[in-house]
Each structure stands twice: as C-alpha cells, then as structure tokens.
Design a protein around this motif. Structure first.
Motif, PDB file in Angstrom:
ATOM      1  N   ARG A  30      47.505  84.289  26.591  1.00 30.14           N
ATOM      2  CA  ARG A  30      46.723  83.342  27.476  1.00 30.14           C
ATOM      3  C   ARG A  30      46.008  84.157  28.632  1.00 30.14           C
ATOM      4  NH1 ARG A  30      50.004  79.341  29.102  1.00 30.14           N
ATOM      5  NH2 ARG A  30      49.503  78.043  27.243  1.00 30.14           N
ATOM      6  N   GLY A  31      47.007  85.070  29.282  1.00 21.14           N
ATOM      7  CA  GLY A  31      46.563  86.065  30.228  1.00 21.14           C
ATOM      8  C   GLY A  31      45.405  86.820  29.687  1.00 21.14           C
ATOM      9  N   VAL A  32      45.637  87.385  28.481  1.00 19.17           N
ATOM     10  CA  VAL A  32      44.548  88.234  27.882  1.00 19.17           C
ATOM     11  C   VAL A  32      43.151  87.398  27.797  1.00 19.17           C
ATOM     12  CG1 VAL A  32      43.924  89.403  25.546  1.00 19.17           C
ATOM     13  CG2 VAL A  32      46.181  89.649  26.437  1.00 19.17           C
ATOM     14  N   PHE A  33      43.289  86.321  27.299  1.00 20.58           N
ATOM     15  CA  PHE A  33      41.909  85.437  27.146  1.00 20.58           C
ATOM     16  C   PHE A  33      41.496  85.261  28.455  1.00 20.58           C
ATOM     17  CE2 PHE A  33      43.515  83.884  22.779  1.00 20.58           C
ATOM     18  CZ  PHE A  33      42.272  83.990  22.018  1.00 20.58           C
ATOM     19  N   ASN A  34      42.230  84.823  29.374  1.00 19.45           N
ATOM     20  CA  ASN A  34      41.771  84.381  30.818  1.00 19.45           C
ATOM     21  C   ASN A  34      41.039  85.944  31.563  1.00 19.45           C
ATOM     22  OD1 ASN A  34      42.587  81.967  30.872  1.00 19.45           O
ATOM     23  ND2 ASN A  34      44.578  82.452  32.031  1.00 19.45           N
ATOM     24  N   ASP A  35      41.598  87.057  31.273  1.00 20.35           N
ATOM     25  CA  ASP A  35      41.153  88.339  31.804  1.00 20.35           C
ATOM     26  C   ASP A  35      39.800  88.609  31.172  1.00 20.35           C
ATOM     27  OD1 ASP A  35      43.375  88.634  33.308  1.00 20.35           O
ATOM     28  OD2 ASP A  35      44.369  89.903  32.060  1.00 20.35           O
ATOM     29  N   ALA A  36      39.720  88.497  29.861  1.00 15.89           N
ATOM     30  CA  ALA A  36      38.376  88.429  29.130  1.00 15.89           C
ATOM     31  C   ALA A  36      37.268  87.625  29.691  1.00 15.89           C
ATOM     32  CB  ALA A  36      38.678  88.582  27.541  1.00 15.89           C
ATOM     33  N   GLY A  37      37.639  86.290  29.958  1.00 15.15           N
ATOM     34  CA  GLY A  37      36.745  85.325  30.379  1.00 15.15           C
ATOM     35  C   GLY A  37      36.184  84.628  29.302  1.00 15.15           C
ATOM     36  N   LYS A  38      35.722  83.294  29.574  1.00 19.10           N
ATOM     37  CA  LYS A  38      35.044  82.335  28.429  1.00 19.10           C
ATOM     38  C   LYS A  38      34.186  82.872  27.639  1.00 19.10           C
ATOM     39  CE  LYS A  38      33.853  77.593  27.739  1.00 19.10           C
ATOM     40  NZ  LYS A  38      34.886  77.245  26.796  1.00 19.10           N
ATOM     41  N   SER A  39      33.125  83.911  28.064  1.00 19.04           N
ATOM     42  CA  SER A  39      31.949  84.548  27.410  1.00 19.04           C
ATOM     43  C   SER A  39      32.369  85.218  26.353  1.00 19.04           C
ATOM     44  CB  SER A  39      30.928  85.236  28.338  1.00 19.04           C
ATOM     45  OG  SER A  39      31.660  86.195  29.083  1.00 19.04           O
ATOM     46  N   ASN A  40      33.851  85.922  26.577  1.00 16.97           N
ATOM     47  CA  ASN A  40      34.526  87.088  25.645  1.00 16.97           C
ATOM     48  C   ASN A  40      35.382  86.234  24.437  1.00 16.97           C
ATOM     49  OD1 ASN A  40      32.818  89.290  26.438  1.00 16.97           O
ATOM     50  ND2 ASN A  40      33.705  89.174  28.147  1.00 16.97           N
ATOM     51  N   LEU A 187      18.273  83.799  34.083  1.00  9.89           N
ATOM     52  CA  LEU A 187      18.308  85.016  34.061  1.00  9.89           C
ATOM     53  C   LEU A 187      19.569  85.577  34.820  1.00  9.89           C
ATOM     54  CD1 LEU A 187      14.582  85.702  34.177  1.00  9.89           C
ATOM     55  CD2 LEU A 187      16.117  86.508  32.233  1.00  9.89           C
ATOM     56  N   LEU A 188      19.388  84.798  36.075  1.00  9.55           N
ATOM     57  CA  LEU A 188      20.700  85.074  36.878  1.00  9.55           C
ATOM     58  C   LEU A 188      21.993  84.961  36.372  1.00  9.55           C
ATOM     59  CD1 LEU A 188      20.663  85.807  40.003  1.00  9.55           C
ATOM     60  CD2 LEU A 188      21.233  83.391  40.400  1.00  9.55           C
ATOM     61  N   LYS A 189      22.318  83.940  35.662  1.00  8.71           N
ATOM     62  CA  LYS A 189      23.429  83.571  34.825  1.00  8.71           C
ATOM     63  C   LYS A 189      23.605  84.869  33.976  1.00  8.71           C
ATOM     64  CE  LYS A 189      24.328  78.744  35.077  1.00  8.71           C
ATOM     65  NZ  LYS A 189      24.266  77.619  34.103  1.00  8.71           N
ATOM     66  N   VAL A 190      22.632  85.294  33.160  1.00 12.54           N
ATOM     67  CA  VAL A 190      22.731  86.262  32.290  1.00 12.54           C
ATOM     68  C   VAL A 190      23.234  87.486  32.881  1.00 12.54           C
ATOM     69  CG1 VAL A 190      21.370  87.658  30.625  1.00 12.54           C
ATOM     70  CG2 VAL A 190      21.476  85.317  30.387  1.00 12.54           C
ATOM     71  N   PHE A 191      22.325  87.838  33.960  1.00  8.26           N
ATOM     72  CA  PHE A 191      22.733  89.140  34.534  1.00  8.26           C
ATOM     73  C   PHE A 191      24.046  89.311  35.530  1.00  8.26           C
ATOM     74  CE2 PHE A 191      17.921  89.773  34.589  1.00  8.26           C
ATOM     75  CZ  PHE A 191      18.038  90.781  33.497  1.00  8.26           C
ATOM     76  N   ILE A 192      24.376  88.197  36.150  1.00  7.08           N
ATOM     77  CA  ILE A 192      25.541  88.316  37.094  1.00  7.08           C
ATOM     78  C   ILE A 192      26.656  87.774  36.062  1.00  7.08           C
ATOM     79  CG2 ILE A 192      26.539  87.413  39.111  1.00  7.08           C
ATOM     80  CD1 ILE A 192      23.801  87.429  40.191  1.00  7.08           C
ATOM     81  N   GLY A 193      26.502  86.564  35.439  1.00  2.00           N
ATOM     82  CA  GLY A 193      27.689  86.259  34.546  1.00  2.00           C
ATOM     83  C   GLY A 193      28.071  85.104  35.326  1.00  2.00           C
ATOM     84  N   LYS A 194      28.829  84.105  34.837  1.00  2.00           N
ATOM     85  CA  LYS A 194      29.384  82.887  35.507  1.00  2.00           C
ATOM     86  C   LYS A 194      30.860  83.338  35.534  1.00  2.00           C
ATOM     87  CE  LYS A 194      29.499  77.995  34.649  1.00  2.00           C
ATOM     88  NZ  LYS A 194      29.261  76.842  33.690  1.00  2.00           N
ATOM     89  N   PRO A 195      31.259  83.081  36.906  1.00  2.00           N
ATOM     90  CA  PRO A 195      32.805  83.361  37.309  1.00  2.00           C
ATOM     91  C   PRO A 195      33.779  82.573  36.618  1.00  2.00           C
ATOM     92  CG  PRO A 195      31.772  82.217  39.106  1.00  2.00           C
ATOM     93  CD  PRO A 195      30.741  82.388  37.987  1.00  2.00           C
ATOM     94  N   GLU A 196      34.630  83.143  35.766  1.00  2.00           N
ATOM     95  CA  GLU A 196      35.906  82.349  35.273  1.00  2.00           C
ATOM     96  C   GLU A 196      36.849  81.991  35.867  1.00  2.00           C
ATOM     97  OE1 GLU A 196      35.333  81.979  31.861  1.00  2.00           O
ATOM     98  OE2 GLU A 196      33.660  82.898  31.986  1.00  2.00           O
ATOM     99  N   VAL A 197      37.408  80.719  35.722  1.00  2.00           N
ATOM    100  CA  VAL A 197      38.370  80.079  36.404  1.00  2.00           C
ATOM    101  C   VAL A 197      39.667  80.372  35.776  1.00  2.00           C
ATOM    102  CG1 VAL A 197      39.408  77.976  37.150  1.00  2.00           C
ATOM    103  CG2 VAL A 197      36.836  78.073  37.285  1.00  2.00           C
ATOM    104  N   LYS A 198      40.611  81.081  36.228  1.00  2.00           N
ATOM    105  CA  LYS A 198      41.772  81.366  35.556  1.00  2.00           C
ATOM    106  C   LYS A 198      42.769  80.156  35.449  1.00  2.00           C
ATOM    107  CE  LYS A 198      41.441  86.062  35.989  1.00  2.00           C
ATOM    108  NZ  LYS A 198      42.311  87.402  36.236  1.00  2.00           N
ATOM    109  N   ALA A 199      43.471  80.118  34.352  1.00  2.00           N
ATOM    110  CA  ALA A 199      44.392  78.989  34.055  1.00  2.00           C
ATOM    111  C   ALA A 199      45.775  79.131  34.534  1.00  2.00           C
ATOM    112  CB  ALA A 199      44.425  78.345  32.630  1.00  2.00           C
TER     113      ALA A 199
END
Length: 199
Positions: A30-40, A187-199
């Motif tokens: 779960r930590g591995v997934f959270n560290d990678a982020g939803k987009s990964n 474009l802003l989302k693509v360049f900066i990315g969406k911050p991931e919320v860690k569970a």
C-alpha cells in the motif's frame, strides 16, 4: 486493476500465511502504491506482476519475507522515480520558457478581452443608431410619411437584430474564454501533476 483491487487479491493469495505477515505485506505494498501516486498505479501493477505471482513469491520466501518485500517494492518504485524526474524536468522547462508561453497566453487573453469590448461597442453603437433612426422617422413623418415609415422600420429592424444577437455573441465570447481557461488548467495539471493524498 487499481491498487485496492490489487491489494485485496494479494491478501486473498496470502491467506495461508500468518495474519501478521499478511498485514505486513499489504501495508508495505500500500505504501509502494501511495509513494508512486495515482497516476503511476498501472506501472506499479505491471512491475509487481499479478497478485497471484507476487503472493506465491511471498509464500515461498521461507522466512525472508522482509527481503522479498524490499526487492519487489524497489522494482515497482523505479517507474515512479522516473516519472517524478520527468515531471520535475517538465516543470523546469515550463518555468524557463515562461517568457514565451506567458506572452502568448497574455496575447490570447487580451485578444478575447478586445473581442468582448469590440462586440459590446458595436452592439451599443448599432442600438443607438436604431433608436436614432426611429426618432428620425418620427420627425420625418411630419413632412413625408413614406420616408418616416422607412426610417422607423429600419430602426426597429436594426434594434431588434442587435437585441436578438447580443446574447448569442456574448455567449460565444465567454465560450472561447472558458475553453481557453479549461485548456490552461489541463496543461497545468499535465505539467505539475495532481498532488496525491496518502491513505
């Protein structure tokens, strides 16, 4: 398959292990997934392999569970680290090129604003002209009825056309503005990315 489905299947495949080891493995991944982020998420799933194969690897760890966890987790994290580097590079390039794309963005926003001002000015001028034609028609009715009626008719047609086309024209300008704004946010989302919320 998202991380929740993956972790649920992994837990099912680890049912023969003691509960403490199941919990340790699921918590670690779960930590591995959270560290990678939803987009990964999908990259992590690909790198870990199927929940069955990972579960079998963990069940056959013969007391080396922590070592297997670390090894498989390290492989899964490679993609997310690469993705973070790409994102940082993109952010750096975007920042360095700001004078170019910032100028273009301001020019487009200025053009849309001028279009709005231009349409408004044209409509106000046409409305004033329509009212003036009606007034002239009333004055001309005294001398020549036909000329007066022509001016009154032309004034009503012009005023009516302005009133009927004003809202669609303004909606068109606002639609252009909203489309440009959505494009910029995307474009802003693509360049900066969406911050991931860690569970």
């Amino acid at each position: 398959m998202n991380k929740y489905e993956y972790l649920a299947e992994l837990r099912n495949n680890l049912s023969t292990l003691p509960k403490s080891e199941q919990d340790e493995a699921v918590k670690y991944y779960r930590g591995v997934f959270n560290d990678a982020g939803k987009s990964n998420e999908q990259s992590v799933v690909r790198n870990l392999g199927s929940p069955e194969s990972l579960g079998n690897k963990l069940k056959n760890s013969e007391g080396n569970l922590t070592e297997i966890l670390y090894e498989t987790g390290k492989n899964a994290k490679k993609t997310s680290d690469l993705s973070d580097k790409k994102r940082k590079n993109l952010l750096l390039i975007t920042t360095l090129l700001f004078p170019i794309w910032g100028s273009l963005a301001l020019a487009v926003i200025g053009a849309v604003f001028l279009m709005f001002i231009g349409f408004t000015a044209i409509f106000i001028a046409a409305l004033i002209l329509g009212v003036a034609l009606i007034c002239m028609g009333i004055v001309h009715m005294i001398e020549t009825v036909s000329i007066g009626l022509f001016h009154i008719g032309a004034g009503f047609v012009l005023s009516g056309t302005v009133l009927l086309s004003f809202m669609p024209a303004m909606n068109f300008v606002f639609w252009i503005f909203k489309s440009l704004l959505k494009c910029g946010m995307h474009l802003l989302k693509v360049f900066i990315g969406k911050p991931e919320v860690k569970a």
